[in-house]
Design an enzyme around this catalytic site. Structure first.
Site, mmCIF file in Angstrom:
data_model
loop_
_atom_site.group_PDB
_atom_site.id
_atom_site.type_symbol
_atom_site.label_atom_id
_atom_site.label_comp_id
_atom_site.label_asym_id
_atom_site.label_seq_id
_atom_site.Cartn_x
_atom_site.Cartn_y
_atom_site.Cartn_z
ATOM 1 N N LYS A 13 43.140 -21.151 14.169
ATOM 2 C CA LYS A 13 44.502 -21.703 14.232
ATOM 3 C C LYS A 13 44.499 -23.126 14.792
ATOM 4 O O LYS A 13 45.128 -24.023 14.250
ATOM 5 C CB LYS A 13 45.412 -20.832 15.130
ATOM 6 N N ARG A 127 31.381 -20.775 20.093
ATOM 7 C CA ARG A 127 32.288 -21.937 20.100
ATOM 8 C C ARG A 127 31.987 -22.873 21.268
ATOM 9 O O ARG A 127 31.705 -22.445 22.381
ATOM 10 C CB ARG A 127 33.730 -21.441 20.204
ATOM 11 N N ARG A 160 34.218 -22.429 26.736
ATOM 12 C CA ARG A 160 35.357 -21.908 27.487
ATOM 13 C C ARG A 160 34.937 -20.654 28.250
ATOM 14 O O ARG A 160 34.220 -19.817 27.725
ATOM 15 C CB ARG A 160 36.509 -21.565 26.528
ATOM 16 N N ARG A 171 39.992 -10.026 24.811
ATOM 17 C CA ARG A 171 41.069 -10.794 24.175
ATOM 18 C C ARG A 171 41.423 -10.204 22.807
ATOM 19 O O ARG A 171 42.589 -10.174 22.424
ATOM 20 C CB ARG A 171 40.661 -12.264 24.034
HETATM 21 P P1 AMP Z 1 44.138 -19.558 23.489
HETATM 22 O O1 AMP Z 1 43.647 -20.933 23.796
HETATM 23 O O2 AMP Z 1 45.329 -19.550 22.560
HETATM 24 O O3 AMP Z 1 43.046 -18.625 23.036
HETATM 25 O O4 AMP Z 1 44.693 -18.970 24.881
HETATM 26 C C1 AMP Z 1 43.844 -18.810 26.004
HETATM 27 C C2 AMP Z 1 44.489 -17.882 27.014
HETATM 28 O O5 AMP Z 1 45.715 -18.461 27.475
HETATM 29 C C3 AMP Z 1 44.893 -16.505 26.489
HETATM 30 O O6 AMP Z 1 43.820 -15.587 26.511
HETATM 31 C C4 AMP Z 1 45.990 -16.123 27.489
HETATM 32 O O7 AMP Z 1 45.434 -15.739 28.738
HETATM 33 C C5 AMP Z 1 46.689 -17.457 27.701
HETATM 34 N N1 AMP Z 1 47.785 -17.651 26.710
HETATM 35 C C6 AMP Z 1 47.848 -18.616 25.752
HETATM 36 N N2 AMP Z 1 48.979 -18.511 25.054
HETATM 37 C C7 AMP Z 1 49.655 -17.449 25.552
HETATM 38 C C8 AMP Z 1 50.888 -16.817 25.244
HETATM 39 N N3 AMP Z 1 51.668 -17.250 24.235
HETATM 40 N N4 AMP Z 1 51.251 -15.732 25.982
HETATM 41 C C9 AMP Z 1 50.487 -15.290 26.993
HETATM 42 N N5 AMP Z 1 49.307 -15.825 27.344
HETATM 43 C C10 AMP Z 1 48.890 -16.905 26.640
#
Ligand code: AMP
Length: 216
Positions: A13, A127, A160, A171
């Protein structure tokens, strides 16, 4: 152009959103990036969110909704946006619909990135991300020209914290339980388009273009 990219972690994404936001001239609003920035800056919100992110758990809805409510009110988001990683729960989707309705707007399209679980784990654990511009690489399938250095801006690449195998698996479980129900939610509203998130990046980008245009 008000679009949300929906899909599990590692679905691509962010990679697509970064490019398309530039092309379409709208902001790329990624809650994960916003939270990581807040964490790096050591704000209270960032530190609180970090406790959930470390485990691969979701940050509570009220925190996320507050954050996005502010971000969506900024002038650059009035003409449109690409949402990446938000909404992630039914509660967030409902809050988003209300925020937009209050501004006389709606979400036009939700693009679902369909990727197999084996491929997601391969992508997540391999990644590497640029600290400066967030461009993502993969150790095997999309390595940078110089190891550890971003091709685009020369920034340092890092893994990360939550891309380690154990947290990555968690996740994916959290996604299946809390986020996958959004598919039916948006399908019922007729706004969901599924694209195959595997294959060449350009082919996926083309599919997104088609999906967005089909709703205009
Ligand atoms: P991402 O970079 O989108 O994979 O997000 C990394 C982490 O940020 C996720 O595993 C959640 O802990 C937190 N996070 C990001 N976006 C959200 C969201 N919309 N709702 C809740 N937690 C979020």
């Amino acid at each position: 152009m008000r679009v949300a990219f929906l899909g599990p972690p590692g679905a691509g994404k962010g990679t697509q959103a970064r490019e398309l936001a530039r092309e379409w001239g709208v902001p790329h609003l990624a809650t994960g990036d916003m939270l990581r920035e807040a964490l790096a800056a050591g704000t209270r919100l960032g530190l609180e969110a970090g406790r959930y992110m470390d485990q691969g758990a979701l940050v509570p809805d009220d925190v996320i909704i507050g954050l996005m409510g502010e971000r969506l009110a900024a002038a650059d988001a009035w003409k449109g946006f690409i949402l990446d990683g938000f909404p992630r729960t039914i509660g967030q989707a409902e809050a988003l619909a209300k925020l937009l309705a209050d501004a006389g707007q709606t979400l036009e399209r939700v693009i679902f990135f369909d990727v197999s679980e084996t491929e997601l784990l391969r992508r997540l654990t391999g990644r590497r991300v640029c600290r400066r511009c967030q461009t993502a690489y993969h150790l095997v399938s999309a390595p940078p020209k110089r190891p550890g250095v971003c091709d685009k801006c020369g920034g340092e690449l890092y893994q990360r914290e939550d891309d380690g195998e154990k947290t990555a698996r968690n996740r994916l479980e959290v996604y299946a339980k809390r986020t996958a129900p959004l598919l039916d939610h948006y399908r019922a509203g007729g706004r969901l388009v599924t694209i195959r998130g595997e294959g060449p990046i350009e082919a996926i980008r083309y599919a997104i273009h088609e999906a967005v245009e089909s709703g205009r």
